[in-house]
Motif scaffolding. Sequence first.
Motif, PDB file in Angstrom:
ATOM      1  N   GLU A 131       0.821  -1.207   0.000  1.00  0.00           N
ATOM      2  CA  GLU A 131       0.000   0.000   0.000  1.00  0.00           C
ATOM      3  C   GLU A 131       0.861   1.266   0.000  1.00  0.00           C
ATOM      4  N   LYS A 135      -3.889   7.605   1.654  1.00  0.00           N
ATOM      5  CA  LYS A 135      -5.096   7.240   0.934  1.00  0.00           C
ATOM      6  C   LYS A 135      -5.148   7.963  -0.407  1.00  0.00           C
ATOM      7  N   ARG A 172      -0.757   5.499   6.566  1.00  0.00           N
ATOM      8  CA  ARG A 172      -1.136   4.088   6.560  1.00  0.00           C
ATOM      9  C   ARG A 172       0.113   3.203   6.516  1.00  0.00           C
ATOM     10  N   SER A 173       0.013   2.027   7.123  1.00  0.00           N
ATOM     11  CA  SER A 173       1.092   1.050   7.038  1.00  0.00           C
ATOM     12  C   SER A 173       1.151   0.502   5.618  1.00  0.00           C
ATOM     13  N   LYS A 224      -1.800  -4.009   6.381  1.00  0.00           N
ATOM     14  CA  LYS A 224      -1.503  -3.014   5.348  1.00  0.00           C
ATOM     15  C   LYS A 224      -2.733  -2.150   5.127  1.00  0.00           C
ATOM     16  N   GLY A 225      -2.492  -0.844   4.984  1.00  0.00           N
ATOM     17  CA  GLY A 225      -3.574   0.097   4.813  1.00  0.00           C
ATOM     18  C   GLY A 225      -4.149   0.628   6.108  1.00  0.00           C
ATOM     19  N   GLN A 226      -3.749   0.041   7.231  1.00  0.00           N
ATOM     20  CA  GLN A 226      -4.240   0.496   8.538  1.00  0.00           C
ATOM     21  C   GLN A 226      -3.596   1.823   8.909  1.00  0.00           C
ATOM     22  N   VAL A 227      -4.376   2.752   9.452  1.00  0.00           N
ATOM     23  CA  VAL A 227      -3.823   4.031   9.899  1.00  0.00           C
ATOM     24  C   VAL A 227      -2.997   3.788  11.156  1.00  0.00           C
TER      25      VAL A 227
END
Length: 279
Positions: A131, A135, A172-173, A224-227
């Motif tokens: 990612e 965003k 994001r991770s 992945k995609g986590q804030v």
Amino acid sequence: MWKWMLRILLLAALGAAAFLVYDVSRAIEIPEMKVPGKLAPAYVEIAEKTGVPWPYLAALDEVEKGYEGVTPETIRQTATRIQKASGEERPGENGVKSALRKILSKPDADKALKLAESYSWAAAPLGEDYEFPFKKGAKVSYGDTWGASRTYGGDRTHEGTDLMADKGTPIRSVSDGRVVAKGWNELGGWRLTILDANHLQISYYYAHLSRYAEGIERGSKVKKGQVIGYVGDSGYGEKGTTGQFAPHLHLGMYVRESTFSPMREAINPYPFLKVWEKR
């Protein structure tokens, strides 16, 4: 019964010890990431379409041309050369190795194969489903700041990519992973280090945060995609210092020569970001 269990445990322990010795002793060389950022997406896209893994496409261009005059079209031509030399439409790794031995002289083939092996280890996430740290639609700008001069804390070179964004923008991770470091760093301010769950030799360093996301602690598992935090301007001073530079995320990537090696080296994140941004 207990004697058999003891033997099994002993064999398991010996196996683990043998793996550890092998892992530490193999010491894969960490390459300088010379793949141009503007070409990185093309290498990945063409690799997916042709079945020629991108590390071999890049290694051939690096050894033969030093990336001079390389374009997406010449990368496609390189893939075709490898396909023809291998005799396979989608040659895969073994077919490509054989093809490079036919295309190049022995010294150049050895060099290219060693480089491809290094990229396959140190830069594995380049061609995988990772990612971008912001965003889609977020107001972010960045360039290749790798190696730029820095003076705070002494003359040094920049080991990462600075992504400029408004203070408070969610970060994001880029990977699934585990938080292995959290807290204040004089240079990095409020920072996090996350170990890649899929490639344990690789970790990501997120610096200059304004604050952390709720629930992010050392030892936390992230997706992945986590804030994981928010853009800030912390660092360059004692704990809590802010405002010494414009808000941004400093993203660093560090790679170990083996999974359990205590030593790690920085690798340029810029080509990775150019690929992940297009995912």
